[in-house]
Design an enzyme around this catalytic site. Structure first.
Site, short mmCIF file in Angstrom:
data_model
loop_
_atom_site.label_atom_id
_atom_site.label_comp_id
_atom_site.label_asym_id
_atom_site.label_seq_id
_atom_site.Cartn_x
_atom_site.Cartn_y
_atom_site.Cartn_z
CD GLU A 165 1.20 -6.60 -3.30
OE1 GLU A 165 0.77 -7.28 -2.37
OE2 GLU A 165 2.14 -5.80 -3.19
CD GLU A 369 0.98 -1.20 -2.93
OE1 GLU A 369 1.47 -1.73 -1.91
OE2 GLU A 369 -0.13 -1.51 -3.38
C1 BG6 Z 1 0.79 -4.40 -0.54
C2 BG6 Z 1 -0.65 -4.06 -0.78
O1 BG6 Z 1 0.82 -5.75 -0.26
O2 BG6 Z 1 1.46 -3.87 0.53
C3 BG6 Z 1 -1.20 -2.96 0.09
O3 BG6 Z 1 -0.92 -3.83 -2.12
C4 BG6 Z 1 -0.57 -3.05 1.47
O4 BG6 Z 1 -2.59 -3.08 0.10
C5 BG6 Z 1 0.92 -2.84 1.33
O5 BG6 Z 1 -1.12 -2.17 2.40
C6 BG6 Z 1 1.68 -2.83 2.63
O6 BG6 Z 1 1.39 -3.98 3.36
P1 BG6 Z 1 0.84 -3.90 4.83
O7 BG6 Z 1 0.54 -5.30 5.23
O8 BG6 Z 1 1.95 -3.30 5.64
O9 BG6 Z 1 -0.37 -3.03 4.80
#
Ligand code: BG6
Length: 469
Positions: A165, A369
């Site tokens: 990201e 993700e």
């Molecule tokens: C992404 C990241 O932005 O989203 C992760 O790569 C992150 O590291 C995930 O945990 C979810 O976001 P958050 O803020 O809910 O942890």
């Protein structure tokens, strides 16, 4: 388009799940690990730090056995740069190499394909003290780190992700800690950092192909479809603006080795253009990705600008479009429901994002993700009935299948997260995992692992190669 017959997920599809080092490992200062910007950062009040996290560093064997029981074909994790080089560069920490060697071997012994993120937000603090990504020396430090990873692990790791990201680090620099928000022109500085990261990434991709000819490497930004709030042409232009600034700037540079023209005109207009040294554009062109990995949580909807301060809506975060005067206004999408944390849920937007990526770049795609953050409840008898997560994932996988039928070359799906971990800025209470970790924000309890209902569901999905949803 309605398809009368859906294609199946391809043979060898990488059904996986993801984590990142600082969010899951703990052992933040053990076995020679140096501090990263995350370790030295501030945490929002009421949320846990990352010192123990899910204690995966000490329990990785137990965790991998559970991943194997769930049937994972792939596990996407990140290597903590500061375990390998405690100061970002200089002397190698052999214990760090040993830990990741063991982890990779453990995965392979269970036939789980390692997918390695080389850098997931946790820049070595020693580099940050020397200017971090503002300093061109960090490009060399990253290249040297990449060389070390390819040398020690390249015989077994076939999938590499350069930077997690990068676009979120630039767009939300104050939240993700790559720039001091108090400096005079943080945005300009961030786009200079961005240019340096792009160079570092290109060098790593080139190096990977030279050192590990059988491996594949790609970027891993957060990419989403951006919708116009209506069919009003001004709304459509606003959506195109945001899409270029948020998505295409990063991928056009990674894939074509050039700056996206709309994004560049934005940088010019705002006075954010980076200093580009002689030879930089050749370096950018010299690195080619084999695939595009991307993270997807939600889409964004934007509207026509009013060109005043009301264009900027201050309640946003990395998944909620904020807006920028003269460029676009973030609005909420009335057709979508939201998670408990205010992120819009948009499975069809997932199909649309896959199609857009496929059309623009014509490269294999890997989802690194996708998932639902929620306040899970541990019930009597050690049960976590996370039907809402199953529902979220099911709908996204259904859309992935439609996208495959549309002709998208999707090679894997790694939801966030394999196991509960500490959210980037909302603590451990915002859970994403298939496996519950028994701890609270500040009470570490016994950290025992408990399989959630989604664990059993995902196991069936994998076993049936996505037929049984
Ligand atoms: C992404 C990241 O932005 O989203 C992760 O790569 C992150 O590291 C995930 O945990 C979810 O976001 P958050 O803020 O809910 O942890």
């Amino acid at each position: 388009m309605i398809h009368s017959k859906l294609k199946s997920f391809p043979k060898g599809f990488l059904w996986g799940a993801s984590t990142s080092a600082y969010q899951v490992e703990g052992a933040w200062d053990e076995d020679g690990k140096g501090p990263s910007v995350i370790d030295m950062g501030k945490y929002p009040e009421g949320t846990s730090d990352f010192k123990v996290a899910s204690d995966h560093y000490h329990r990785y064997k137990e965790d991998i056995a559970l991943f194997a029981e769930m049937g994972l074909k792939a596990y996407r994790f990140s290597i903590a740069w500061t375990r390998i080089y405690p100061k970002g560069t200089g002397e190698i920490n052999e214990k760090g190499i040993a830990f990741y060697n063991d982890l990779i071997n453990e995965l392979l012994s269970h036939n789980i394909e390692p997918i390695v993120t080389m850098y997931h937000f946790d820049l070595p603090y020693a580099l940050q003290e020397k200017g971090g990504w503002s300093n061109r020396d960090t490009i060399d430090a990253y290249e040297n780190y990449a060389k070390t990873l390819f040398k020690y692990f390249g015989d077994r790791v076939k999938y590499w992700l350069t930077i997690n990201e990068q676009n979120m680090m630039i767009l939300y620099g104050a939240v993700l800690g790559t720039v001091d928000s108090k400096i005079e022109n943080p945005q300009k500085e961030l786009y200079q950092q961005n240019h340096h990261m792009l160079l570092a990434q290109a060098k790593a991709m080139k190096l990977c192909h030279e050192m590990c000819p059988n491996a594949k490497i790609g970027p891993a930004p957060n990419i989403i479809s951006i919708y116009p709030a209506s069919s009003k042409p001004e709304d459509v232009i606003a959506a195109s603006n945001f899409s270029s600034i948020r998505n295409w700037l990063y991928l056009d540079a990674a894939v074509f080795g050039r700056y996206n023209s709309i994004a560049w005109s934005y940088l010019e207009e705002k006075g954010y253009t980076p200093v580009i040294q002689e030879g930089d554009m050749e370096i950018l062109k010299s690195g080619k990705p084999d695939f595009i990995a991307f993270n997807y949580y939600s889409t964004s909807t934007v509207a026509e600008i009013k060109n005043d301060s009301s264009d900027k809506n201050s309640t946003g975060d990395q998944q909620i479009a904020i807006g920028e005067p003269g460029v676009y206004r973030g609005v909420s999408n009335p057709y979508l429901e939201k998670t408990q944390f205010g992120w819009e849920i948009d499975p069809i937007g997932f199909r649309s994002t896959l199609r857009e990526l496929n059309e623009r770049y014509n490269l294999p795609l890997l989802v690194t993700e996708n998932g639902l953050g929620a306040y899970d409840k541990l019930e009597e008898g050690d049960e976590v009935n996370d039907d809402y997560r199953i529902d979220f994932l099911r709908k996204h996988i259904e859309q992935a299948k439609l996208a495959i039928t549309d002709g998208v070359n999707l090679i894997g799906y790694c939801p966030w997260s394999a196991i509960d971990l500490v959210s980037t800025h909302q603590g451990i209470s915002k859970r994403y995992g298939f496996i519950y970790v028994n701890r609270d924000e500040f009470d570490l309890k016994d950290l025992r692992r408990i399989k959630k209902k989604s664990f059993y569901w995902y196991k069936d999905v994998i076993e049936s190669n996505g037929d049984k949803l």
